[in-house]
Scaffold this motif. Sequence first.
Motif, mmCIF file in Angstrom:
data_model
loop_
_atom_site.group_PDB
_atom_site.id
_atom_site.type_symbol
_atom_site.label_atom_id
_atom_site.label_comp_id
_atom_site.label_asym_id
_atom_site.label_seq_id
_atom_site.Cartn_x
_atom_site.Cartn_y
_atom_site.Cartn_z
ATOM 1 N N GLU A 175 0.832 -1.212 0.000
ATOM 2 C CA GLU A 175 0.000 0.000 0.000
ATOM 3 C C GLU A 175 0.863 1.257 0.000
ATOM 4 O O GLU A 175 0.438 2.304 -0.501
ATOM 5 N N VAL A 183 1.674 1.773 -3.646
ATOM 6 C CA VAL A 183 0.482 2.191 -4.388
ATOM 7 C C VAL A 183 0.154 3.652 -4.078
ATOM 8 O O VAL A 183 -0.059 4.457 -4.993
ATOM 9 N N MET A 184 0.150 4.001 -2.802
ATOM 10 C CA MET A 184 -0.198 5.378 -2.448
ATOM 11 C C MET A 184 0.802 6.368 -3.040
ATOM 12 O O MET A 184 0.429 7.441 -3.488
ATOM 13 N N VAL A 219 0.366 7.887 -6.638
ATOM 14 C CA VAL A 219 -0.513 9.032 -6.903
ATOM 15 C C VAL A 219 0.282 10.339 -7.013
ATOM 16 O O VAL A 219 0.191 11.026 -8.026
ATOM 17 N N GLU A 244 0.775 12.675 -10.353
ATOM 18 C CA GLU A 244 0.417 14.103 -10.390
ATOM 19 C C GLU A 244 1.650 14.975 -10.653
ATOM 20 O O GLU A 244 1.566 15.986 -11.341
ATOM 21 N N LEU A 273 2.281 14.851 -14.288
ATOM 22 C CA LEU A 273 1.310 15.718 -14.966
ATOM 23 C C LEU A 273 1.753 17.171 -14.886
ATOM 24 O O LEU A 273 1.684 17.920 -15.871
ATOM 25 N N GLN A 274 2.225 17.572 -13.715
ATOM 26 C CA GLN A 274 2.696 18.954 -13.551
ATOM 27 C C GLN A 274 3.840 19.264 -14.518
ATOM 28 O O GLN A 274 3.845 20.296 -15.189
ATOM 29 N N ILE A 312 -1.966 4.784 -12.974
ATOM 30 C CA ILE A 312 -2.504 6.084 -12.542
ATOM 31 C C ILE A 312 -2.231 7.149 -13.604
ATOM 32 O O ILE A 312 -3.066 8.015 -13.857
ATOM 33 N N THR A 355 7.188 17.231 -5.216
ATOM 34 C CA THR A 355 6.033 18.014 -5.647
ATOM 35 C C THR A 355 4.864 17.952 -4.669
ATOM 36 O O THR A 355 3.967 18.767 -4.754
ATOM 37 N N ALA A 356 4.905 17.015 -3.739
ATOM 38 C CA ALA A 356 3.795 16.923 -2.778
ATOM 39 C C ALA A 356 4.326 16.458 -1.428
ATOM 40 O O ALA A 356 3.954 15.411 -0.918
ATOM 41 N N PRO A 357 5.232 17.259 -0.808
ATOM 42 C CA PRO A 357 5.910 16.792 0.414
ATOM 43 C C PRO A 357 4.942 16.457 1.557
ATOM 44 O O PRO A 357 5.175 15.501 2.289
ATOM 45 N N LEU A 358 3.845 17.208 1.675
ATOM 46 C CA LEU A 358 2.930 16.901 2.784
ATOM 47 C C LEU A 358 2.212 15.579 2.536
ATOM 48 O O LEU A 358 1.983 14.798 3.456
ATOM 49 N N THR A 359 1.844 15.322 1.273
ATOM 50 C CA THR A 359 1.223 14.039 0.954
ATOM 51 C C THR A 359 2.214 12.902 1.198
ATOM 52 O O THR A 359 1.853 11.849 1.735
ATOM 53 N N ASN A 399 -0.392 1.461 9.809
ATOM 54 C CA ASN A 399 -0.772 0.104 9.395
ATOM 55 C C ASN A 399 0.203 -0.925 9.953
ATOM 56 O O ASN A 399 -0.207 -1.980 10.452
#
Lengths: 296, 296, 296, 296
Positions: free
Chosen positions: C126, C129-130, C133, C137, C140-141, C167, C270-274, C285
Amino acid sequence: MNIEKIYLIAGGDMRFIHLSALLAKKGKVYMIGFDSGDDFPPDVTLLKNISELKRQPDYVILPMPVTTDGVVLNAPLLTKDTIQLSYILDLCHRDTLILGGKITPKVKEELEKRELRFADYLDREEFAVMNAVPTAEGTLQIVLEELPTVIMGKKVLITGFGRIAKILLKDFLALDAKVTVAARKYKDLVWAEIYGADTVAVRDFGGTLHEYDVILNTVPAMIFGEEQLREIKPDCLIIDLASRPGGVDFAAAAAMERKVIWALSLPGKTAPLTAASILETTLQNCIKECEKGVVL
Amino acid sequence: MNIEKIYLIAGGDMRFIHLSALLAKKGKVYMIGFDSGDDFPPDVTLLKNISELKRQPDYVILPMPVTTDGVVLNAPLLTKDTIQLSYILDLCHRDTLILGGKITPKVKEELEKRELRFADYLDREEFAVMNAVPTAEGTLQIVLEELPTVIMGKKVLITGFGRIAKILLKDFLALDAKVTVAARKYKDLVWAEIYGADTVAVRDFGGTLHEYDVILNTVPAMIFGEEQLREIKPDCLIIDLASRPGGVDFAAAAAMERKVIWALSLPGKTAPLTAASILETTLQNCIKECEKGVVL
Amino acid sequence: MNIEKIYLIAGGDMRFIHLSALLAKKGKVYMIGFDSGDDFPPDVTLLKNISELKRQPDYVILPMPVTTDGVVLNAPLLTKDTIQLSYILDLCHRDTLILGGKITPKVKEELEKRELRFADYLDREEFAVMNAVPTAEGTLQIVLEELPTVIMGKKVLITGFGRIAKILLKDFLALDAKVTVAARKYKDLVWAEIYGADTVAVRDFGGTLHEYDVILNTVPAMIFGEEQLREIKPDCLIIDLASRPGGVDFAAAAAMERKVIWALSLPGKTAPLTAASILETTLQNCIKECEKGVVL
Amino acid sequence: MNIEKIYLIAGGDMRFIHLSALLAKKGKVYMIGFDSGDDFPPDVTLLKNISELKRQPDYVILPMPVTTDGVVLNAPLLTKDTIQLSYILDLCHRDTLILGGKITPKVKEELEKRELRFADYLDREEFAVMNAVPTAEGTLQIVLEELPTVIMGKKVLITGFGRIAKILLKDFLALDAKVTVAARKYKDLVWAEIYGADTVAVRDFGGTLHEYDVILNTVPAMIFGEEQLREIKPDCLIIDLASRPGGVDFAAAAAMERKVIWALSLPGKTAPLTAASILETTLQNCIKECEKGVVL
């Protein structure tokens, strides 16, 4: 104190019986213009006679169309009797709000002469938009039932790009059909492309018709005449969703043994509860606006 | 010179008659194990007797399952006679490629003893993946037929997240249902979320079941027992897509008057031509690989 | 009584500082292995020395990789000092749960010798997989930034059909690009088609490469050598998402002036908080399962 | 014989230089109103003086706006000189088709006095629709760049439901954001719901604003005043896409340190080649219709 509102449903088909169940959550519902054997929701009262009403109704709901001859109320589920429209209107006064579908100029004149407040729910665009959803899902059901294959990968032509066509495009693309939209206006072709369709101008679609496995017509004009039908694959499924006179030459299609299904009034047939719920939402929008004096 | 390949289809249901039409575009097709009254494609030859074959077949296509008792060929459309499997195998030699569905260990042993080349098309993952598409579309058709409302906005629970569940999720989301996926594994829950579902762990879904309008089960284990069924709304539509023994306690559901549809073998029923086409693609993949000696 | 859990984060990059803020909602968080000038969340305590800890930690979070040489803790934000991994391990006892990323066999051996409980969060599916995302993105940017055109209508090739590719397919199709997936396995090609892509077998994609406006490679093998690069349009944008050695011959691409961007570690960039949030979910988990003794 | 058409591009910004390359595939292109140092496509001829033209142009392309003061041609890339609009018009005769953007009443009067044929390409709806695509993709790029998280799962509010809003809805839903559309009209709310959004009437959105992570405004009216801004999360990203005066009180936002980006003219900035291509398609539609005398 908040006095319970009184709704009177006068005439209409099964949809109005489903409607009564929904309105019963908002107020007290009376019905007239139905046989007593019909299956009514528990809280709803069927009247034999208007005089049984103890208080004047706040809202009178008339069917669509209200009347076909201008005189007799459209009440297909009242089999052994008829009701005059005037019999219902006599009951109404200045504070009653009358909500009818497809109010003809003649009926309108009568309502104005009596100085009654009224609104035509068929004039409301959100009603038409919401009904396009069950129409599109009903069309999808027919296609799933008729095709001996999956929809995925099939070539589908949608003619026109109004409300129903837009939702058909969304639904068939979602099932991975290859969808082409045929329309006249440049801006419609651009929108169809943005929403994922291939596009063709209606004037140019001759010569491409043999490619399609399914054709869904929404244009109420004779687009599929003998010449076009001849071009279509023999096993292509054609569904005509346009109201009379429709967009397909049925006689020519029959002669050529093309499979054409003329699908009208799908919401009431394939999703009767949704159809009633859409009617109820629209009536409540009418009521809200009439009471605020707002026109949206 | 390129010699035309010979295909022999021995036994099977309607799907194998549709298959014969597709194979007839690739070579000469003979069939055995069908009544002569059946409606065969024009280029296909029905044999009464194996001896009518002028040349040995390159490919022998056996049904799924090949046989139920290990002795008699599975030929449901041959109503007045039976054919022994060995009668077909006697015809095969080293260069024949035998393609069967669900070849049992006993049959396999026999094939190996005879030193014949064979493959089981039911073992191929692309066969299962492709068949998930007509299964999902067939399920959609049932839901459209059964629901008295549109699918848009309805709450749908899908249990399991295998092949069929993944496509069901895609299709129902596309029609704007609000879909929840119940699965066991974290990674499946994450994928379901990425593909747009709400998710719930199977162990936690008690207490939420009353919310759903439609439940689509793909898990072949008793998930919906009496306790779960009691929690479900009386008008919820339950479709069980899991193979025997299924995932719903049918006796309990019947006692509670819950609406359960056990939908098996949907591809052959709702999209027979697609089912045949999927079989043909898979057979050609088998053939390509066996001829290259490749294992993919 | 519910005693507050103690987390110790030892080493790591910015992602672990973001992580500390998330863990601080679940318990008391201490950190070691960072310069004091760094910007820490208010509730988090930076330790200079392990002895400042009043209670033993319940969870020790180690970075990814835990160590590059097997001896020194990986602590890039501690600029003027180093910490020995053993210094941290000395603090742990039987009840401590150690969570590290990419635990090497050597470190594993050491942990087992000390009889400590541990788990490698990079092993969890997981987590991968997570992270796909934000990788998609981020890709895409980059494409939006680099293309002088819109994505809608552009021809995009995705090579491979693993997590990130799946994705990417979803995201680029959603923006109405025309996406082709190149993969090796039949079942991957079938899935890609079901999810809306055109498909091509990798072995057959020569001869089609000149068609693409954007190429997104996810295969960690040299797919785009000199021959393939020569076939690609000069203004095609190539993004290589495969980890070392990547799938593009960079030297050849540079010589031909092809535009190639090697995009690694996108989530953190590009998405450090995510990225921190994904790490936190995965750690929780791990913790849940280790405490139940469950393996999912 | 088919005589090559002559296009004269007079003035305009970079978009008109990209346009010249596209028109050069259809005919001979001359330009005036640009510095000679600019980088022109090979087949295009820059004129210093109108007299260099050997034949009269068939089409004269004027910029948007054509002129700001009614006298001088809008030519921002001609830095050391100015051109009078009348200087260009003197060259035109009855057969010339003049295509300009935002032709003011004063200029229109002048064109009519001279009995010249002209069309305003900014009046065409397909131009506006097509430009909504790069505007939406440009907005997506800004959001990807600004958010320290992924878009997936974030709560996005779109205000208004015109062209740009419709495409924003499609794009952000596709990336699995949770999108709410705020609009005034019932029918817009119904369409937004059909296309997958949650909806809220603009008049009711107070009290919900604290929920959003991203706000995309397309309404050119002051919707986000001090009161609304106070309700918004401090780290919410606000992008105002409405033309002057915009929909956000920038002064109040600055005082509260809310992050607001006013994003205008995105097509030219983030997708200049697409912007030129949209212009070219629209010009060709104008030309086709003017030559047929059709108005669509």
